[in-house]
Scaffold this motif. Structure first.
Motif, short mmCIF file in Angstrom:
data_model
loop_
_atom_site.label_atom_id
_atom_site.label_comp_id
_atom_site.label_asym_id
_atom_site.label_seq_id
_atom_site.Cartn_x
_atom_site.Cartn_y
_atom_site.Cartn_z
N LEU A 142 46.02 38.12 11.18
CA LEU A 142 44.57 38.48 11.01
C LEU A 142 44.31 39.56 9.95
O LEU A 142 43.32 39.37 8.96
N HIS A 143 45.11 40.68 9.68
CA HIS A 143 45.19 41.55 8.61
C HIS A 143 45.41 41.01 7.43
O HIS A 143 44.55 41.40 6.32
N ALA A 144 46.60 40.29 7.15
CA ALA A 144 46.99 39.69 6.27
C ALA A 144 45.81 38.79 5.54
O ALA A 144 45.85 38.61 4.43
N TYR B 7 43.52 46.80 13.79
CA TYR B 7 42.96 46.21 12.72
C TYR B 7 42.70 47.30 11.63
O TYR B 7 42.40 48.52 11.98
N CYS B 8 42.42 46.96 10.39
CA CYS B 8 41.99 47.80 9.19
C CYS B 8 40.30 47.30 8.98
O CYS B 8 40.27 46.34 8.44
N PRO B 9 39.74 48.42 9.19
CA PRO B 9 38.09 48.27 8.86
C PRO B 9 38.04 47.69 7.53
O PRO B 9 37.29 46.72 7.24
N THR B 10 38.60 48.24 6.43
CA THR B 10 38.35 47.94 5.27
C THR B 10 38.69 46.53 4.78
O THR B 10 38.14 45.77 4.05
N CYS B 11 39.79 46.31 5.14
CA CYS B 11 40.74 44.87 4.83
C CYS B 11 39.97 43.70 5.69
O CYS B 11 39.89 42.63 5.33
N GLN B 12 39.51 44.07 6.81
CA GLN B 12 39.17 42.95 7.79
C GLN B 12 37.75 42.97 8.34
O GLN B 12 37.07 41.91 8.67
N ALA C 277 47.74 54.89 8.22
CA ALA C 277 47.21 54.61 7.08
C ALA C 277 47.57 53.08 6.73
O ALA C 277 48.71 52.67 6.95
N CYS C 278 46.55 52.09 6.38
CA CYS C 278 46.80 50.77 6.33
C CYS C 278 47.56 50.78 5.09
O CYS C 278 47.08 51.31 3.86
N PRO C 279 48.71 50.11 5.00
CA PRO C 279 49.75 50.17 3.81
C PRO C 279 49.07 49.31 2.60
O PRO C 279 49.48 49.38 1.34
N VAL C 280 48.01 48.70 2.76
CA VAL C 280 47.30 47.83 1.70
C VAL C 280 46.06 48.45 0.94
O VAL C 280 46.13 48.66 -0.27
N CYS C 281 45.25 49.00 1.80
CA CYS C 281 44.17 49.98 1.29
C CYS C 281 43.97 51.46 1.58
O CYS C 281 43.09 52.18 0.83
N GLY C 282 44.91 51.88 2.54
CA GLY C 282 45.11 53.32 2.76
C GLY C 282 43.82 53.85 3.84
O GLY C 282 44.09 55.13 4.37
#
Ligand code: ZN
Length: 286
Positions: A183-185, A265-270, A245-250
């Motif tokens: 879901l994150h990806a 989950y990552c709020p910015t990414c998802q 930290a999310c490795p995609v967006c921080g």
């Protein structure tokens, strides 16, 4: 909890090591774990191992027509020994659920750590006798698992996508960890309604799921049973990483907790930056 890639690696390892060997010992360490009475466990002694395969998250050992099946649940594992301890396993409160010895002195223990005992064992003449196997959905690594097939399976569901992905009768072998990662990806909120995914989202989810499972499988090839668990944890981008930290967006990885588990989950990414409410908690607070 071992999911599709770990169970696949364990079955591959067992298939290689069990091939052609005869069962010399079969000792039950947990009465609660064994879900069948017939054929009896002792009938496995003297039988030759002819194969080992995975169905969903089930490890299925073919003993020349009789199957020994294990579901490792959340805290179960298989420990291999080139030289199995001579001590006979006896039912008790320890982690040992089953000890299986082969005719060359090697063998394995099926163990379960923790107090919550959910590991299960079956001895059956046909895999369909195990209810969970008979009801399994599509294997996400099979050629039949196409974007169209995923869309068909999600259409009409009332569940959210997190629940759908981890539903074994829909897609077999995906659990809490790899669903968080997929879901994150795919940049999808876990709470999004499964039926409301548009074609672009379904395609992204399909690609993410298959890629993540294949990558995990490639990494686990050649690893020993004991190394698999650590490898799984290291490779996770959001699962089990709340506060990091999310490795995609921080952005900071967040989590939602349920009774006995949690998802990350990552709020910015998802979720467009929104933090998801803990639904159980918000219900209590109302
Ligand atoms: Zn992110």
């Amino acid at each position: 909890m071992p999911e599709l890639p770990e169970v696949e690696a364990l079955t591959a390892l067992l298939a290689e090591r069990l091939a052609g060997r005869k069962i010399a010992r079969c000792e039950l360490g947990s009465f609660a774990a064994l879900k069948t009475v017939s054929p009896p466990l002792h009938q496995l002694i003297g039988r030759t191992a002819t194969g080992c395969e995975r169905r969903g998250k089930y490890v299925c050992i073919d003993l020349d027509g009789i199957w020994m099946v294990t579901h490792l649940s959340r805290a179960g594992w298989i420990r291999w020994y080139d030289s199995l301890p001579a001590k006979t396993a006896r039912p008790g409160k320890g982690p040992l659920a089953l000890r299986v010895g082969l005719d060359d002195g090697s063998g394995f223990d099926v163990t379960e750590m923790g107090t919550e005992k959910r590991l299960a064992l079956w001895v059956v003449n046909s895999l369909d006798e195990v209810e969970g196997i008979a009801g399994l959905g599509i294997d996400p690594l099979s050629p039949e698992f196409t974007v169209a097939e995923l869309a068909r399976r999600l259409g009409g569901l009332s569940a959210n996508i997190k629940t759908a992905l981890t539903s074994q009768s829909l897609i077999a072998g995906v659990g809490n960890a790899y669903s968080d990662e997929a879901l994150h990806a795919a940049h999808l909120s876990p709470y999004k309604s499964a039926a409301k995914l548009d074609p672009v989202e379904v395609e992204a989810l399909h690609g993410a799921l298959v890629t993540i499972l294949r990558e995990a499988l490639d990494r686990s090839g050649g690893l020993g049973a004991e190394e698999l668990k650590g490898d799984k944890k290291r490779a996770m981008r959001v699962h089990g990483r709340a506060g990091e930290a999310c490795p995609v967006c921080g952005d900071t990885v967040r989590q939602v907790s349920f009774a006995t588990k949690s998802m990350q989950y990552c709020p910015t990414c998802q979720t467009g930056g929104r933090q998801l409410a803990d639904r159980r908690l918000s219900k209590l607070l109302k």
